[in-house]
Design an enzyme around this catalytic site. Structure first.
Site, short mmCIF file in Angstrom:
data_model
loop_
_atom_site.label_atom_id
_atom_site.label_comp_id
_atom_site.label_asym_id
_atom_site.label_seq_id
_atom_site.Cartn_x
_atom_site.Cartn_y
_atom_site.Cartn_z
N THR A 27 0.96 -1.14 0.15
CA THR A 27 -0.11 0.07 -0.04
C THR A 27 0.86 1.12 0.02
OG1 THR A 27 0.02 0.34 2.55
CG2 THR A 27 -1.74 -1.27 1.44
N VAL A 86 7.75 -2.70 7.38
CA VAL A 86 7.68 -0.71 7.32
C VAL A 86 8.18 -0.54 5.90
CG1 VAL A 86 8.48 1.10 8.50
CG2 VAL A 86 8.10 -0.99 9.95
N LYS A 87 7.39 0.18 5.48
CA LYS A 87 7.84 1.05 3.89
C LYS A 87 8.66 2.28 4.37
CE LYS A 87 5.83 0.69 -0.41
NZ LYS A 87 4.58 0.96 -1.25
N LEU A 88 9.57 2.58 3.68
CA LEU A 88 10.38 3.59 4.03
C LEU A 88 10.88 4.20 2.65
CD1 LEU A 88 12.70 1.91 6.53
CD2 LEU A 88 11.18 3.66 7.13
#
Ligand code: G3P
Length: 217
Positions: A27, A86-88
């Site tokens: 997402t 965790v998207k960074l």
């Protein structure tokens, strides 16, 4: 090759899950907004709803751009559910945060990657996934698939564990080409997954089989 669906639409996630080929979900803030999911509490709840539909990894993107804030936000996201990754973003503080999370055993997805150098940095920082955006490179008359090939080559040279997550996949040929090039994962819309089913010879062949069965019964 893992198949992720790139949406925050729960109905589409369920449909892909029911097909039995879904390995995870990606997402981003734009996809959340598209589904009308706004406000921190609603967004966090939506991540949990997605995790309850699928079995695999669910990427949840931080919206902070400062290291300390990213760490705080990422820890909160990771605590939501064991499936959360965790998207960074691929910025300086994002690389630092990636290293911080990988040292702590928290899975990460480094996003907005458009060059082999960025992918190399993400791998050095211990990213679980790196997300090269192939469709957006194609949009500016650059060869998105070539980036997948370059990253594959570099990662194989050094046996980096970081998985290449081909993102911004727009259609079925992107999926097939990414598979040929050895991308570990692809993330695309439901149409890019279901489009793989389609072939006119399958449809006409099945129609003939059913017709011939009826003749004999
Ligand atoms: O996975 C990245 C994706 O959400 C971006 O896709 O189609 O907006 O370039 P797109």
């Amino acid at each position: 090759m893992k198949f992720f669906i790139d949406t925050a639409n729960l109905a589409q996630i369920k449909e892909a899950q029911e097909l039995g080929v879904l390995d995870g979900v990606t997402t981003n803030p734009s996809l959340m907004a598209k589904e009308g999911i706004t406000g921190k509490e609603n967004i966090l709840k939506h991540y949990v709803d997605i995790c309850n539909i699928v079995d695999g990894d669910v990427s949840a993107e931080v919206i902070s751009t400062d290291f300390d804030e990213m760490v705080k936000e990422g820890e909160e996201l990771a605590a939501l559910h064991e499936q959360i990754v965790v998207k960074l973003p691929m910025i300086k503080d994002g690389v630092k945060a990636c290293k911080y999370f990988s040292d702590k055993g928290i899975r990460t997805n480094v996003t907005l990657v458009f060059s082999p150098g960025q992918a190399l940095l993400a791998a050095k920082a211990g990213a679980t996934y790196v997300s090269p955006f192939i469709g957006r490179l194609d949009d500016i008359s650059t060869d998105g698939l070539n980036l997948i090939a370059e990253i594959r080559h570099i990662y194989d040279n050094y046996a980096f564990d970081t998985q290449i997550l081909a993102a911004s996949v727009r259609h079925t040929m992107h999926v097939i080409d990414c598979a040929k090039l050895g991308a570990d994962v692809m993330t695309g819309g439901l149409a890019s997954i279901e489009g793989l089913l389609k072939h006119p010879l399958t449809d006409s062949g099945l129609a003939k089989f059913l017709e011939d069965y009826k003749k004999g019964n």
